[in-house]
Motif scaffolding. Structure first.
Motif, mmCIF file in Angstrom:
data_model
loop_
_atom_site.group_PDB
_atom_site.id
_atom_site.type_symbol
_atom_site.label_atom_id
_atom_site.label_comp_id
_atom_site.label_asym_id
_atom_site.label_seq_id
_atom_site.Cartn_x
_atom_site.Cartn_y
_atom_site.Cartn_z
ATOM 1 N N ARG A 10 0.829 -1.356 0.350
ATOM 2 C CA ARG A 10 0.011 0.174 -0.013
ATOM 3 C C ARG A 10 0.960 1.172 0.199
ATOM 4 N NH1 ARG A 10 -3.671 -0.642 -2.555
ATOM 5 N NH2 ARG A 10 -4.382 1.330 -1.252
ATOM 6 N N GLU A 11 2.117 1.529 -0.182
ATOM 7 C CA GLU A 11 2.608 2.425 -0.386
ATOM 8 C C GLU A 11 3.417 2.550 -1.795
ATOM 9 O OE1 GLU A 11 6.433 2.692 2.061
ATOM 10 O OE2 GLU A 11 5.275 2.905 4.177
ATOM 11 N N GLY A 12 3.404 3.047 -2.946
ATOM 12 C CA GLY A 12 3.837 3.740 -3.738
ATOM 13 C C GLY A 12 5.209 3.726 -3.979
ATOM 14 N N LEU A 13 6.056 2.685 -4.557
ATOM 15 C CA LEU A 13 6.744 2.533 -5.012
ATOM 16 C C LEU A 13 7.965 2.581 -6.465
ATOM 17 C CD1 LEU A 13 10.152 0.839 -3.894
ATOM 18 C CD2 LEU A 13 9.142 -1.324 -5.163
ATOM 19 N N VAL A 14 9.052 3.490 -6.559
ATOM 20 C CA VAL A 14 9.377 4.486 -7.745
ATOM 21 C C VAL A 14 11.213 3.472 -7.235
ATOM 22 C CG1 VAL A 14 10.096 5.449 -9.053
ATOM 23 C CG2 VAL A 14 7.957 5.872 -7.598
ATOM 24 N N VAL A 15 11.618 2.566 -8.452
ATOM 25 C CA VAL A 15 12.923 2.382 -8.790
ATOM 26 C C VAL A 15 13.540 2.878 -10.162
ATOM 27 C CG1 VAL A 15 14.821 1.005 -8.361
ATOM 28 C CG2 VAL A 15 12.699 0.235 -7.503
ATOM 29 N N ALA A 16 15.075 4.191 -9.630
ATOM 30 C CA ALA A 16 15.291 4.240 -10.889
ATOM 31 C C ALA A 16 17.048 3.830 -10.335
ATOM 32 C CB ALA A 16 15.423 5.758 -10.300
ATOM 33 N N ASP A 17 17.441 3.762 -12.543
ATOM 34 C CA ASP A 17 19.033 4.142 -12.392
ATOM 35 C C ASP A 17 19.170 4.559 -11.721
ATOM 36 O OD1 ASP A 17 18.713 5.032 -14.679
ATOM 37 O OD2 ASP A 17 18.102 3.424 -15.835
ATOM 38 N N ARG A 18 20.700 4.553 -12.204
ATOM 39 C CA ARG A 18 22.110 5.558 -11.549
ATOM 40 C C ARG A 18 21.666 6.485 -12.608
ATOM 41 N NH1 ARG A 18 27.162 2.256 -13.172
ATOM 42 N NH2 ARG A 18 25.815 0.655 -11.997
ATOM 43 N N GLY A 19 20.894 6.947 -14.185
ATOM 44 C CA GLY A 19 21.408 7.963 -14.796
ATOM 45 C C GLY A 19 19.383 8.851 -14.474
ATOM 46 N N GLY A 20 19.323 7.997 -13.728
ATOM 47 C CA GLY A 20 17.518 8.554 -12.976
ATOM 48 C C GLY A 20 16.458 7.700 -14.305
ATOM 49 N N HIS A 21 16.491 7.227 -14.646
ATOM 50 C CA HIS A 21 14.805 6.854 -15.493
ATOM 51 C C HIS A 21 14.678 5.649 -14.453
ATOM 52 C CE1 HIS A 21 18.899 7.818 -18.399
ATOM 53 N NE2 HIS A 21 17.084 8.826 -19.076
ATOM 54 N N ILE A 22 13.456 5.649 -14.727
ATOM 55 C CA ILE A 22 12.805 4.788 -14.023
ATOM 56 C C ILE A 22 12.575 3.294 -14.061
ATOM 57 C CG2 ILE A 22 10.387 4.841 -13.106
ATOM 58 C CD1 ILE A 22 11.544 6.840 -11.638
ATOM 59 N N THR A 23 12.758 2.524 -13.864
ATOM 60 C CA THR A 23 12.497 1.435 -13.776
ATOM 61 C C THR A 23 11.668 0.287 -13.534
ATOM 62 O OG1 THR A 23 14.663 0.826 -11.854
ATOM 63 C CG2 THR A 23 15.266 1.269 -14.770
ATOM 64 N N LEU A 24 11.078 1.086 -12.371
ATOM 65 C CA LEU A 24 9.858 -0.116 -11.989
ATOM 66 C C LEU A 24 9.571 1.223 -10.999
ATOM 67 C CD1 LEU A 24 10.251 -3.151 -9.704
ATOM 68 C CD2 LEU A 24 9.207 -1.757 -8.641
ATOM 69 N N ILE A 25 7.194 1.047 -11.174
ATOM 70 C CA ILE A 25 6.815 1.345 -10.599
ATOM 71 C C ILE A 25 5.941 0.249 -10.381
ATOM 72 C CG2 ILE A 25 5.734 2.457 -12.108
ATOM 73 C CD1 ILE A 25 5.274 4.947 -11.069
ATOM 74 N N ASN A 26 5.438 0.135 -9.157
ATOM 75 C CA ASN A 26 3.909 -0.498 -8.620
ATOM 76 C C ASN A 26 2.521 -0.066 -8.910
ATOM 77 O OD1 ASN A 26 3.751 1.531 -6.505
ATOM 78 N ND2 ASN A 26 3.705 -0.291 -4.873
ATOM 79 N N ASP A 27 1.690 -0.176 -8.311
ATOM 80 C CA ASP A 27 0.240 0.004 -8.833
ATOM 81 C C ASP A 27 -0.063 1.002 -8.342
ATOM 82 O OD1 ASP A 27 -0.057 -2.021 -10.622
ATOM 83 O OD2 ASP A 27 -0.862 -3.254 -9.454
ATOM 84 N N GLU A 28 0.629 1.145 -6.343
ATOM 85 C CA GLU A 28 0.231 2.054 -5.375
ATOM 86 C C GLU A 28 0.915 3.575 -6.167
ATOM 87 O OE1 GLU A 28 -1.987 4.328 -2.396
ATOM 88 O OE2 GLU A 28 -2.067 1.906 -3.768
ATOM 89 N N GLY A 29 2.154 3.147 -6.798
ATOM 90 C CA GLY A 29 2.877 4.302 -7.408
ATOM 91 C C GLY A 29 1.972 5.243 -8.620
ATOM 92 N N ARG A 30 1.398 4.622 -9.142
ATOM 93 C CA ARG A 30 1.089 4.803 -10.239
ATOM 94 C C ARG A 30 -0.218 5.666 -9.923
ATOM 95 N NH1 ARG A 30 2.772 2.910 -14.919
ATOM 96 N NH2 ARG A 30 4.097 1.449 -15.207
ATOM 97 N N ARG A 31 -1.009 5.399 -9.109
ATOM 98 C CA ARG A 31 -2.022 5.663 -8.595
ATOM 99 C C ARG A 31 -1.721 6.703 -8.027
ATOM 100 N NH1 ARG A 31 -5.827 6.624 -4.130
ATOM 101 N NH2 ARG A 31 -3.205 5.900 -3.163
#
Length: 512
Positions: free
Chosen positions: A232-253
Motif C-alpha cells: 500500500r505504499e508507492g514504490l519507484v525504482v530508478a537506475d543510476r541515470g535517473g530513469h524509472i525502471t520500476l513503479i508499482n500499482d500504488e505508485g502509478r495511482r
C-alpha cells in the motif's frame, strides 16, 4: 529471517545455478562445434591425401610405362630378370608400396614379394587394356590400397603390357598421423580458450545473479511481483541515470502517468531523504528515498511514497481545533477574571463601573465577529478567521480583518479558500511570533472583477526568496508544506502570487 529461510529452501531445491548451467551448455556447444570442425578438417585432409596419392601413383605409372627400357624388356626373352630390379629401385625411390609390371594376361613380371612373380594380378585392368587408365581403391595382396593401372604401348600404339603402381591405405594413414599435431594443437587451444571464456562469463553471471537457480529466480520474481502489486505504499525504482525502471500499482495511482516535477527533482538528486513532504498534483505525499549500492558503486535509488493528503487535512484541522481550544480556554480564564471583577464591583456598590466594564468587554468581543460575518458571507472562511483571531490573541498577536474585505457566497471551492487563507495566516503568525511588539497581522479578502484577492500582511521580517517551494517553513525545524500548498492552489486555478516584503497577495481567477 523469513527471507533467509526462503532463500535457504530455494537453494536446497536448486541443484545447478543458472551460471553453472550456462557454463555446461556453452562447453558442450563449443566442444560439439570443435569436434565437428575437427572431423570436417580430418575428412578434407584425408580426401586431399588420397587425391595426392592417386596423382603420385598415376605420374609414376605413366613414367614407368613410357620408359624405353620397359618396352624393350617386355619384348625380351626374360622380362622379370630385367624389370624386377628396375621396378624395386623405382618403388624405393618414390616411396610407393608396390610397382607391378604385368603382361596383358595379368601375369606379373615384378612384385614387391618375389614369390608372387608369375602369379596373376588382382584388380581391374579392362580399361587399361583398351588404352585407358584405371584408378581405384581395392584390396590386394598387401591389403587395401589406392592404385592405378596404365598401358605400356609399342611404337605402333599396341598395348603390350600393363603397369600398376599403388600406395596402401595404411601408408596414407601413417602420413596423416604425422600431421596430427598441426590439427590437434589448434583444436586444443580453441577448446581451452572457449572453456576459459565460458568460465569467465559464468563467473560474471554467477556474481550478477548471486548464484541463484532458475526455479529460485522464478519464485522470487513471483513473490516480489506479488508484493510490489499488493503493498500500500508507492514504490519507484530508478537506475543510476535517473530513469524509472520500476513503479508499482500504488505508485502509478499516486503519481499518475507523468511524474510531477518535485518527484523528478527528488529522484534526480539521488539524495537520501526521510519523511520528506512532496506535492503531487492534489496530493500531499511523504517520501523516503534510499540510494542503492552494490560493490561500492551507486546503481540507483529506491523511492517510497505514502499518501498523507487526508492526514494532512485532518492534522491541519486538528491543529486549528487545538489552537482554538487553547484560545477558548485562555479566553474562558480571562472571562472568569473579568466576571469576578464585575461581581466584585457590584458587591462594592459600584454598579455603574461594573456595567461600563461589562459593556466594554461585550462590545470588544462582538466587534470582530460582526466585522468578519458582515464582510464575508462564506461561513467556513468566517469561522476560520474567527478561530485564527483567537489563536492570535493567545500568542499576543493582533489579527485584523481589513474593512475593505468583501465576499458574497463561495465563488471558489471552500477547501481551496481555507487552504490559501489558513496557511498564509498561520505563516504570518509564525513570522511575527518572535518579533518585538507591536505584533500585527492584517487579512484582506475581496471577491470581484472575476477573481478572489487574498492579501495577508504582517509586521514580521518578510518572506525570503523561494518561500513557496516545498519544505520551506518559518518553524524552527525548517520543514513545512503550507506555502507550497498555497502555490499548488494558485497553479491549479491559474492564479498568481506576489510577495512584497511581509505582504503576500494571491489572486485566484473565478471561473465564469
Amino acid at each position: 529471517m523469513r527471507s533467509f529461510c526462503l532463500r535457504s529452501r530455494f537453494r536446497t531445491e536448486t541443484r545447478w545455478s543458472i551460471a553453472r548451467q550456462l557454463f555446461v551448455l556453452q562447453a558442450l556447444v563449443v566442444a560439439a562445434l570443435v569436434a565437428i570442425g575437427t572431423a570436417g578438417t580430418v575428412l578434407i585432409v584425408l580426401d586431399d591425401a588420397e587425391q595426392a596419392a592417386i596423382d603420385d601413383v598415376m605420374d609414376i605409372a605413366e613414367t614407368v610405362a613410357r620408359s624405353p627400357m620397359v618396352v624393350d624388356a617386355v619384348r625380351g626373352p626374360s622380362p622379370s630378370a630385367v624389370l624386377q630390379p628396375y621396378a624395386e629401385s623405382v618403388r624405393v625411390a618414390t616411396g610407393t608400396d608396390f610397382i607391378v609390371i604385368m603382361a596383358t594376361d595379368r601375369t606379373r613380371y615384378t612384385h614387391r614379394t618375389p614369390s608372387l612373380i608369375g602369379q596373376p594380378f588382382i584388380g581391374t585392368i579392362d580399361k587399361a587394356l583398351a588404352g585407358g587408365t584405371v584408378t581405384e581403391k581395392s584390396v590386394g595382396t598387401l591389403g587395401e590400397s589406392v592404385r592405378t593401372v596404365v598401358p605400356v604401348k609399342s611404337n605402333d600404339g599396341q598395348v603390350i603390357a600393363l603397369v600398376s603402381v599403388g600406395i596402401t591405405t595404411d601408408a596414407i594413414n601413417q602420413k596423416l598421423l604425422g600431421r596430427t599435431p598441426a590439427v590437434a594443437i589448434p583444436t586444443a587451444l580453441a577448446l581451452l580458450l572457449a572453456a576459459a571464456g565460458s568460465w569467465l562469463l559464468s563467473r560474471r553471471l554467477r556474481r550478477q545473479t548471486h548464484g541463484l537457480g532458475p526455479a529460485e529466480m522464478t519464485r522470487m520474481y513471483e513473490y516480489h511481483d506479488a508484493v510490489l502489486h499488493s503493498v500500500r505504499e508507492g514504490l519507484v525504482v530508478a537506475d543510476r541515470g535517473g530513469h524509472i525502471t520500476l513503479i508499482n500499482d500504488e505508485g502509478r495511482r499516486l503519481l499518475g502517468d507523468d511524474l510531477p516535477s518535485p518527484v523528478r527533482d527528488l529522484i534526480a538528486s539521488r539524495a537520501a531523504v526521510a519523511d520528506e513532504p512532496v506535492l503531487a498534483g492534489d496530493r500531499v505525499l511523504v517520501a523516503n528515498q534510499r540510494v542503492i549500492r552494490s560493490e561500492g558503486q551507486t546503481i540507483g535509488t529506491v523511492l517510497t511514497l505514502r499518501d498523507h493528503t487526508e492526514l494532512r487535512a485532518l492534522t491541519g484541522e486538528l491543529d486549528s481545533v487545538r489552537g482554538l481550544t487553547d484560545a477558548l480556554r485562555a479566553q474562558a480564564h480571562e472571562a472568569a477574571n473579568r466576571l469576578h471583577t464585575v461581581l466584585t464591583l457590584v458587591e462594592l456598590g459600584r454598579s455603574r463601573e461594573a456595567v461600563e466594564l461589562a459593556t466594554a468587554e461585550l462590545a470588544a468581543a462582538q466587534q470582530l465577529t460582526d466585522q468578519v460575518v458582515g464582510a464575508l458571507d462564506e461561513p467556513a472562511l468566517a469561522a476560520l478567521l474567527l478561530g485564527k483571531s483567537a489563536q492570535a490573541g493567545e500568542r499576543g498577536v493582533e489579527l485584523v480583518v481589513d474593512e475593505a474585505s468583501r465576499m458574497a457566497g463561495a465563488p471558489l471551492p471552500s477547501r481551496d479558500l481555507l487552504t490559501v487563507v489558513g496557511n498564509l495566516v498561520d505563516n504570518a503568525l509564525e513570522a511575527v511570533a518572535g518579533t518585538a511588539p507591536p505584533r500585527k497581522v492584517t487579512v484582506l479578502v475581496v471577491a470581484g472583477d472575476g477573481a478572489v484577492l487574498v492579501r495577508v500582511t504582517d509586521t514580521g521580517p518578510g518572506l525570503p526568496e523561494g518561500a513557496f517551494r516545498k519544505g520551506w517553513s518559518t518553524k524552527a525545524e525548517g520543514r513545512g508544506i503550507g506555502l507550497a500548498l498555497v502555490r499548488q492552489v494558485a497553479d491549479r486555478h491559474g492564479g498568481t502570487i506576489e510577495v512584497d516584503g511581509a505582504a503576500v497577495t494571491v489572486r485566484l481567477p473565478v471561473p465564469s
